[in-house]
Design a protein around this motif. Structure first.
Motif, PDB file in Angstrom:
ATOM      1  N   ALA A 106       0.820  -1.221   0.000  1.00 52.48           N
ATOM      2  CA  ALA A 106       0.000   0.000   0.000  1.00 52.48           C
ATOM      3  C   ALA A 106       0.847   1.261   0.000  1.00 52.48           C
ATOM      4  CB  ALA A 106      -0.935   0.010   1.216  1.00 52.48           C
ATOM      5  N   PHE A 107       2.031   1.203   0.620  1.00 52.23           N
ATOM      6  CA  PHE A 107       2.838   2.415   0.780  1.00 52.23           C
ATOM      7  C   PHE A 107       4.132   2.391  -0.025  1.00 52.23           C
ATOM      8  CE2 PHE A 107       0.202   2.133   4.588  1.00 52.23           C
ATOM      9  CZ  PHE A 107      -0.337   3.406   4.634  1.00 52.23           C
ATOM     10  N   ALA A 108       4.894   1.312   0.052  1.00 45.76           N
ATOM     11  CA  ALA A 108       6.195   1.286  -0.612  1.00 45.76           C
ATOM     12  C   ALA A 108       6.059   1.142  -2.127  1.00 45.76           C
ATOM     13  CB  ALA A 108       7.049   0.161  -0.041  1.00 45.76           C
ATOM     14  N   GLY A 132     -10.761   1.259  -5.404  1.00 45.13           N
ATOM     15  CA  GLY A 132      -9.609   1.384  -6.280  1.00 45.13           C
ATOM     16  C   GLY A 132      -8.602   0.262  -6.103  1.00 45.13           C
ATOM     17  N   ILE A 133      -9.093  -0.929  -5.758  1.00 43.11           N
ATOM     18  CA  ILE A 133      -8.219  -2.086  -5.558  1.00 43.11           C
ATOM     19  C   ILE A 133      -8.827  -3.301  -6.252  1.00 43.11           C
ATOM     20  CG2 ILE A 133      -7.389  -1.244  -3.319  1.00 43.11           C
ATOM     21  CD1 ILE A 133      -9.249  -3.320  -2.004  1.00 43.11           C
ATOM     22  N   SER A 134      -8.042  -4.360  -6.335  1.00 47.79           N
ATOM     23  CA  SER A 134      -8.537  -5.649  -6.806  1.00 47.79           C
ATOM     24  C   SER A 134      -8.705  -6.570  -5.605  1.00 47.79           C
ATOM     25  CB  SER A 134      -7.551  -6.273  -7.801  1.00 47.79           C
ATOM     26  OG  SER A 134      -7.783  -7.669  -7.923  1.00 47.79           O
ATOM     27  N   GLY A 135      -9.881  -7.156  -5.472  1.00 47.51           N
ATOM     28  CA  GLY A 135     -10.089  -8.090  -4.369  1.00 47.51           C
ATOM     29  C   GLY A 135      -9.150  -9.267  -4.452  1.00 47.51           C
ATOM     30  N   THR A 193      10.071   3.546  -6.669  1.00 45.05           N
ATOM     31  CA  THR A 193       8.814   3.239  -7.354  1.00 45.05           C
ATOM     32  C   THR A 193       8.103   4.503  -7.808  1.00 45.05           C
ATOM     33  OG1 THR A 193       8.582   1.259  -5.965  1.00 45.05           O
ATOM     34  CG2 THR A 193       6.629   1.990  -7.152  1.00 45.05           C
ATOM     35  N   ARG A 194       8.146   5.520  -6.978  1.00 44.96           N
ATOM     36  CA  ARG A 194       7.491   6.794  -7.335  1.00 44.96           C
ATOM     37  C   ARG A 194       8.118   7.386  -8.590  1.00 44.96           C
ATOM     38  NH1 ARG A 194       4.762  10.205  -8.848  1.00 44.96           N
ATOM     39  NH2 ARG A 194       4.000  12.105  -7.832  1.00 44.96           N
ATOM     40  N   ARG A 195       9.421   7.280  -8.719  1.00 44.06           N
ATOM     41  CA  ARG A 195      10.118   7.856  -9.872  1.00 44.06           C
ATOM     42  C   ARG A 195       9.893   7.037 -11.135  1.00 44.06           C
ATOM     43  NH1 ARG A 195      16.031   9.380  -7.205  1.00 44.06           N
ATOM     44  NH2 ARG A 195      15.315  11.167  -5.948  1.00 44.06           N
ATOM     45  N   THR A 196       9.757   5.728 -10.998  1.00 40.97           N
ATOM     46  CA  THR A 196       9.621   4.880 -12.176  1.00 40.97           C
ATOM     47  C   THR A 196       8.173   4.686 -12.605  1.00 40.97           C
ATOM     48  OG1 THR A 196       9.679   2.907 -10.750  1.00 40.97           O
ATOM     49  CG2 THR A 196      11.768   3.648 -11.737  1.00 40.97           C
ATOM     50  N   GLU A 197       7.252   4.656 -11.641  1.00 43.64           N
ATOM     51  CA  GLU A 197       5.850   4.397 -11.963  1.00 43.64           C
ATOM     52  C   GLU A 197       5.036   5.677 -12.176  1.00 43.64           C
ATOM     53  OE1 GLU A 197       4.228   1.428 -12.391  1.00 43.64           O
ATOM     54  OE2 GLU A 197       6.215   0.487 -12.326  1.00 43.64           O
ATOM     55  N   HIS A 198       5.510   6.798 -11.636  1.00 44.10           N
ATOM     56  CA  HIS A 198       4.797   8.085 -11.756  1.00 44.10           C
ATOM     57  C   HIS A 198       3.341   7.947 -11.299  1.00 44.10           C
ATOM     58  CE1 HIS A 198       8.302   9.416 -13.980  1.00 44.10           C
ATOM     59  NE2 HIS A 198       8.144   8.397 -14.815  1.00 44.10           N
ATOM     60  N   PHE A 199       3.178   7.316 -10.151  1.00 47.47           N
ATOM     61  CA  PHE A 199       1.836   7.096  -9.605  1.00 47.47           C
ATOM     62  C   PHE A 199       1.846   7.415  -8.122  1.00 47.47           C
ATOM     63  CE2 PHE A 199      -1.131   4.425  -7.263  1.00 47.47           C
ATOM     64  CZ  PHE A 199      -2.325   4.654  -7.926  1.00 47.47           C
ATOM     65  N   MET A 200       0.732   7.994  -7.659  1.00 45.22           N
ATOM     66  CA  MET A 200       0.570   8.247  -6.235  1.00 45.22           C
ATOM     67  C   MET A 200      -0.882   7.958  -5.857  1.00 45.22           C
ATOM     68  SD  MET A 200       2.088   9.102  -3.433  1.00 45.22           S
ATOM     69  CE  MET A 200       3.549  10.055  -3.876  1.00 45.22           C
ATOM     70  N   ALA A 201      -1.058   7.096  -4.876  1.00 48.14           N
ATOM     71  CA  ALA A 201      -2.397   6.762  -4.411  1.00 48.14           C
ATOM     72  C   ALA A 201      -3.049   7.994  -3.786  1.00 48.14           C
ATOM     73  CB  ALA A 201      -2.336   5.622  -3.403  1.00 48.14           C
ATOM     74  N   ALA A 203      -5.125  10.281  -0.966  1.00 48.61           N
ATOM     75  CA  ALA A 203      -4.995  10.440   0.485  1.00 48.61           C
ATOM     76  C   ALA A 203      -5.935   9.494   1.222  1.00 48.61           C
ATOM     77  CB  ALA A 203      -5.281  11.889   0.875  1.00 48.61           C
ATOM     78  N   ALA A 204      -7.126   9.294   0.673  1.00 47.20           N
ATOM     79  CA  ALA A 204      -8.090   8.394   1.315  1.00 47.20           C
ATOM     80  C   ALA A 204      -7.576   6.961   1.323  1.00 47.20           C
ATOM     81  CB  ALA A 204      -9.432   8.472   0.592  1.00 47.20           C
ATOM     82  N   GLN A 205      -6.969   6.534   0.220  1.00 50.92           N
ATOM     83  CA  GLN A 205      -6.428   5.171   0.163  1.00 50.92           C
ATOM     84  C   GLN A 205      -5.298   4.983   1.177  1.00 50.92           C
ATOM     85  OE1 GLN A 205      -5.585   5.200  -4.088  1.00 50.92           O
ATOM     86  NE2 GLN A 205      -7.186   3.665  -4.439  1.00 50.92           N
ATOM     87  N   PHE A 206      -4.398   5.955   1.257  1.00 51.25           N
ATOM     88  CA  PHE A 206      -3.330   5.886   2.250  1.00 51.25           C
ATOM     89  C   PHE A 206      -3.901   5.872   3.667  1.00 51.25           C
ATOM     90  CE2 PHE A 206      -0.161   7.906  -0.862  1.00 51.25           C
ATOM     91  CZ  PHE A 206       0.447   6.684  -1.102  1.00 51.25           C
ATOM     92  N   ALA A 207      -4.907   6.696   3.908  1.00 52.25           N
ATOM     93  CA  ALA A 207      -5.478   6.792   5.250  1.00 52.25           C
ATOM     94  C   ALA A 207      -6.124   5.480   5.674  1.00 52.25           C
ATOM     95  CB  ALA A 207      -6.506   7.926   5.301  1.00 52.25           C
ATOM     96  N   ILE A 208      -6.900   4.886   4.777  1.00 50.42           N
ATOM     97  CA  ILE A 208      -7.554   3.616   5.101  1.00 50.42           C
ATOM     98  C   ILE A 208      -6.516   2.527   5.349  1.00 50.42           C
ATOM     99  CG2 ILE A 208      -9.028   1.786   4.189  1.00 50.42           C
ATOM    100  CD1 ILE A 208     -10.588   3.960   2.699  1.00 50.42           C
TER     101      ILE A 208
END
Length: 358
Positions: A106-108, A132-135, A193-201, A203-208
């Protein structure tokens, strides 16, 4: 004689002695009295199992090992030491393993939320738009980490060093250092991962995810401490080889659930399949593990059987992700794993039964 100079020299000498004494005490607390070797073995073995033996990374990508040692190995050592120091045993290790999987994914790496992670489209099967996830992916990858990134490496290394038993390897200082390595590894993987994927979840996803991690850790650390005197007497446990075969069968069944999507099985059917396999394994180990006749050899056998799953499933993953170019190197890693398992079994036979904690 210059008395002032002599006094300065005596003062300096006292400072040196004081520093040497403090260094000796610190070294004794962290190294000499801490069984440091198993901790370092676990630090290195964990990413080798979790990434390279699984085939997620090929041996050609071995340059990533130092960073992965920090995250995977630091996390495994820290979890093991917290559970052993607090005498809460394997249930706490398993629960903290779930927390580890959630933290990493979820974070790394954010693979729980990134629909295009590594271009693999891991969220397509079983996608839940509301979260926003896959079960399927969520259950699968967190289970992978809890079992094969945490429990199996710990069980393997404890089996390789049976005379240390289930006592802590490290003191408070050592535990803090490995915890720091874990955090450092998480930050490094997140940054890469942030530099290579250019994606950020969101705030709600991080909080949950954060709230879930806190709740899981709280459950793990509020469990009743285990004592050897609480073991249930009686019963005839199976031979360790039977435990290993059962672990191999259940682990293989778990991995094969991921092929169901190609047969048209809905995602919830796959999740139910994974849950059923896990329920059988957890129920068996929970009942057998509390018996006084359940030994360190049985625990090692369970870890060894589960590790054998990666020996064959990893070839499938290696081929799917990297082709056949790295199969020779991967085969060498499998052979090294088999040799290690045989060595662990031999050490189990040679060692006296350690004190049982849980």
């Amino acid at each position: 004689m210059n008395l002032g100079g002599a006094q300065e020299w005596r003062g300096a000498a006292r400072n040196v002695v004081t520093f040497a004494t403090a260094a000796r005490v610190l070294a004794a607390r962290f190294f000499m009295k801490s069984r440091i070797v198993p901790a370092w073995v676990l630090l290195i073995a964990t990413p080798l199992i979790a990434e390279y033996l699984l085939g997620s990374l090929s041996i050609a990508e071995i340059g990533a090992l130092p960073v992965l040692c920090l995250m995977y190995g630091g996390g495994a050592v820290f979890i093991r030491e917290v559970a052993r120091a607090t005498k809460r045993g394997w249930p706490t290790i398993v629960i903290l393993g779930v927390a580890y999987g959630l933290i990493e994914e979820a974070f790394a790496t954010q693979s729980l939320f990134n629909p295009h992670y590594l271009g693999l489209r891991l969220l397509d099967y079983g996608y839940l738009p509301a979260f926003g996830i896959s079960g399927n992916w969520t259950v699968y990858v967190i289970s992978l980490h809890a079992i094969w990134s945490i429990c199996v490496p710990i069980g393997l290394v404890e089996g390789l060093f049976p005379r240390e038993g289930e006592a802590p390897w490290l003191g408070t200082v050592g535990r803090s250092i490995f915890g720091g390595l874990f955090v450092l590894g998480l930050v490094a993987v997140f940054t890469f991962t942030r530099r290579t994927e250019h994606f950020m979840a969101s705030a709600a996803q991080f909080a949950i995810a954060g709230v879930l991690v806190v709740l899981i850790v709280a459950v793990a650390l509020t469990r009743k401490r285990q004592r050897g005197s609480e073991a249930v007497s009686g019963g005839h446990p199976p031979r360790p080889i039977i435990v290993a075969v059962l672990a191999l069968a259940l682990g293989s069944a778990f991995e094969l659930t991921q092929t169901l999507q190609h047969l048209g099985v809905p995602w919830w059917g796959t999740v139910l399949g994974m849950a059923a396999v896990e329920a059988v394994g957890v129920t068996y180990l929970a009942r057998a593990g509390v018996r006084s006749t359940w030994s360190a050899a049985h625990r090692y056998a369970a870890a060894a059987g589960a590790l054998l799953v990666y020996c064959w499933w990893g070839i499938h993953v290696e081929m799917a992700l990297h082709g056949s170019s790295g199969l020779v190197a991967h085969a060498f890693l499998v052979i090294l794993t088999l040799i290690t398992l045989v060595a662990g079994a031999a050490r189990q036979r040679a060692a006296k039964p350690p004190h049982r904690i849980g």
